[in-house]
Design a protein around this motif. Structure first.
Motif, PDB file in Angstrom:
ATOM      1  N   SER A   2     -12.331   5.947  43.745  1.00 31.05           N
ATOM      2  CA  SER A   2     -12.532   4.505  43.635  1.00 31.05           C
ATOM      3  C   SER A   2     -12.484   4.078  42.178  1.00 31.05           C
ATOM      4  O   SER A   2     -12.621   4.899  41.260  1.00 31.05           O
ATOM      5  CB  SER A   2     -13.883   4.117  44.240  1.00 31.05           C
ATOM      6  OG  SER A   2     -14.936   4.531  43.386  1.00 31.05           O
ATOM      7  N   SER A   3     -12.297   2.788  41.979  1.00 27.52           N
ATOM      8  CA  SER A   3     -12.277   2.297  40.596  1.00 27.52           C
ATOM      9  C   SER A   3     -13.640   2.495  39.937  1.00 27.52           C
ATOM     10  O   SER A   3     -13.715   2.762  38.739  1.00 27.52           O
ATOM     11  CB  SER A   3     -11.831   0.835  40.532  1.00 27.52           C
ATOM     12  OG  SER A   3     -12.618   0.034  41.367  1.00 27.52           O
ATOM     13  N   LEU A   4     -14.726   2.413  40.711  1.00 26.95           N
ATOM     14  CA  LEU A   4     -16.057   2.664  40.144  1.00 26.95           C
ATOM     15  C   LEU A   4     -16.127   4.079  39.595  1.00 26.95           C
ATOM     16  O   LEU A   4     -16.555   4.291  38.452  1.00 26.95           O
ATOM     17  CB  LEU A   4     -17.152   2.437  41.184  1.00 26.95           C
ATOM     18  CG  LEU A   4     -18.576   2.804  40.738  1.00 26.95           C
ATOM     19  CD1 LEU A   4     -19.013   1.988  39.533  1.00 26.95           C
ATOM     20  CD2 LEU A   4     -19.564   2.637  41.881  1.00 26.95           C
ATOM     21  N   GLN A   5     -15.669   5.062  40.374  1.00 26.23           N
ATOM     22  CA  GLN A   5     -15.708   6.447  39.914  1.00 26.23           C
ATOM     23  C   GLN A   5     -14.816   6.652  38.687  1.00 26.23           C
ATOM     24  O   GLN A   5     -15.201   7.355  37.750  1.00 26.23           O
ATOM     25  CB  GLN A   5     -15.262   7.386  41.034  1.00 26.23           C
ATOM     26  CG  GLN A   5     -16.248   7.466  42.182  1.00 26.23           C
ATOM     27  CD  GLN A   5     -15.659   8.210  43.362  1.00 26.23           C
ATOM     28  OE1 GLN A   5     -14.547   7.928  43.797  1.00 26.23           O
ATOM     29  NE2 GLN A   5     -16.408   9.171  43.878  1.00 26.23           N
ATOM     30  N   THR A  23     -24.865   3.128  37.100  1.00 26.94           N
ATOM     31  CA  THR A  23     -24.954   2.467  38.397  1.00 26.94           C
ATOM     32  C   THR A  23     -24.259   1.113  38.291  1.00 26.94           C
ATOM     33  O   THR A  23     -24.139   0.554  37.188  1.00 26.94           O
ATOM     34  CB  THR A  23     -26.429   2.242  38.789  1.00 26.94           C
ATOM     35  OG1 THR A  23     -27.037   1.377  37.821  1.00 26.94           O
ATOM     36  CG2 THR A  23     -27.183   3.562  38.873  1.00 26.94           C
ATOM     37  N   PRO A  24     -23.804   0.560  39.411  1.00 26.58           N
ATOM     38  CA  PRO A  24     -23.143  -0.749  39.350  1.00 26.58           C
ATOM     39  C   PRO A  24     -24.005  -1.838  38.717  1.00 26.58           C
ATOM     40  O   PRO A  24     -23.493  -2.739  38.052  1.00 26.58           O
ATOM     41  CB  PRO A  24     -22.847  -1.059  40.822  1.00 26.58           C
ATOM     42  CG  PRO A  24     -22.726   0.287  41.464  1.00 26.58           C
ATOM     43  CD  PRO A  24     -23.732   1.153  40.740  1.00 26.58           C
ATOM     44  N   GLU A  25     -25.326  -1.737  38.887  1.00 34.85           N
ATOM     45  CA  GLU A  25     -26.227  -2.766  38.348  1.00 34.85           C
ATOM     46  C   GLU A  25     -26.495  -2.616  36.852  1.00 34.85           C
ATOM     47  O   GLU A  25     -27.046  -3.515  36.219  1.00 34.85           O
ATOM     48  CB  GLU A  25     -27.599  -2.735  39.019  1.00 34.85           C
ATOM     49  CG  GLU A  25     -27.713  -2.628  40.498  1.00 34.85           C
ATOM     50  CD  GLU A  25     -27.285  -1.298  41.113  1.00 34.85           C
ATOM     51  OE1 GLU A  25     -27.725  -0.214  40.682  1.00 34.85           O
ATOM     52  OE2 GLU A  25     -26.492  -1.360  42.051  1.00 34.85           O
ATOM     53  N   ALA A  26     -26.154  -1.476  36.295  1.00 37.69           N
ATOM     54  CA  ALA A  26     -26.454  -1.207  34.881  1.00 37.69           C
ATOM     55  C   ALA A  26     -25.736  -2.217  33.991  1.00 37.69           C
ATOM     56  O   ALA A  26     -24.545  -2.459  34.142  1.00 37.69           O
ATOM     57  CB  ALA A  26     -26.032   0.208  34.506  1.00 37.69           C
ATOM     58  N   THR A  27     -26.498  -2.801  33.072  1.00 38.47           N
ATOM     59  CA  THR A  27     -25.857  -3.727  32.127  1.00 38.47           C
ATOM     60  C   THR A  27     -25.197  -2.911  31.031  1.00 38.47           C
ATOM     61  O   THR A  27     -25.662  -1.826  30.671  1.00 38.47           O
ATOM     62  CB  THR A  27     -26.872  -4.705  31.501  1.00 38.47           C
ATOM     63  OG1 THR A  27     -27.817  -3.963  30.712  1.00 38.47           O
ATOM     64  CG2 THR A  27     -27.598  -5.527  32.564  1.00 38.47           C
ATOM     65  N   LEU A  63     -21.804  -3.054  34.892  1.00 40.44           N
ATOM     66  CA  LEU A  63     -20.730  -2.148  35.280  1.00 40.44           C
ATOM     67  C   LEU A  63     -19.986  -2.713  36.483  1.00 40.44           C
ATOM     68  O   LEU A  63     -18.771  -2.617  36.575  1.00 40.44           O
ATOM     69  CB  LEU A  63     -21.315  -0.766  35.582  1.00 40.44           C
ATOM     70  CG  LEU A  63     -20.338   0.342  35.897  1.00 40.44           C
ATOM     71  CD1 LEU A  63     -19.282   0.491  34.803  1.00 40.44           C
ATOM     72  CD2 LEU A  63     -21.073   1.646  36.089  1.00 40.44           C
ATOM     73  N   GLN A  64     -20.716  -3.366  37.400  1.00 41.35           N
ATOM     74  CA  GLN A  64     -20.071  -3.964  38.572  1.00 41.35           C
ATOM     75  C   GLN A  64     -19.108  -5.074  38.150  1.00 41.35           C
ATOM     76  O   GLN A  64     -18.061  -5.243  38.772  1.00 41.35           O
ATOM     77  CB  GLN A  64     -21.108  -4.506  39.556  1.00 41.35           C
ATOM     78  CG  GLN A  64     -20.489  -5.054  40.835  1.00 41.35           C
ATOM     79  CD  GLN A  64     -19.681  -4.016  41.593  1.00 41.35           C
ATOM     80  OE1 GLN A  64     -20.182  -2.938  41.892  1.00 41.35           O
ATOM     81  NE2 GLN A  64     -18.433  -4.312  41.908  1.00 41.35           N
TER      82      GLN A  64
END
Length: 81
Positions: A2-5, A23-27, A63-64
């Motif tokens: 995935s693009s996240l990975q 994590t996606p929530e990490a600023t 990150l999201q």
């Protein structure tokens, strides 16, 4: 992958970050990235993913936000190819 990975893997290599912190929530700020680091990273994303970032400034806080922008650009640019 995935693009996240993909983005997580790139950030680990470029910024020596711990995968569990990405994590996606990490600023981006909490990860220690300043505006110059974010700009450099977007250039690397362009090269790695063969996409073009928008000319106008896009606010990327988490990150999201980066993942969402990349997914949108890949869909637009690869779909038009």
């Amino acid at each position: 992958m995935s693009s996240l990975q993909t983005i997580q893997n790139m950030m680990v290599k470029q910024f020596d970050l711990k995968p569990e912190d990405l994590t996606p929530e990490a600023t981006l700020e909490s990860l220690g990235l300043d505006s110059l680091s974010v700009i450099e990273f977007t250039f690397n994303l362009e090269d790695e993913l063969k996409i073009t970032m928008p000319e106008e400034r896009v606010e990327l806080k988490t990150l999201q936000d980066v993942v969402s922008l990349v997914d949108k650009l890949v869909a637009e640019q690869k779909g038009a190819a």
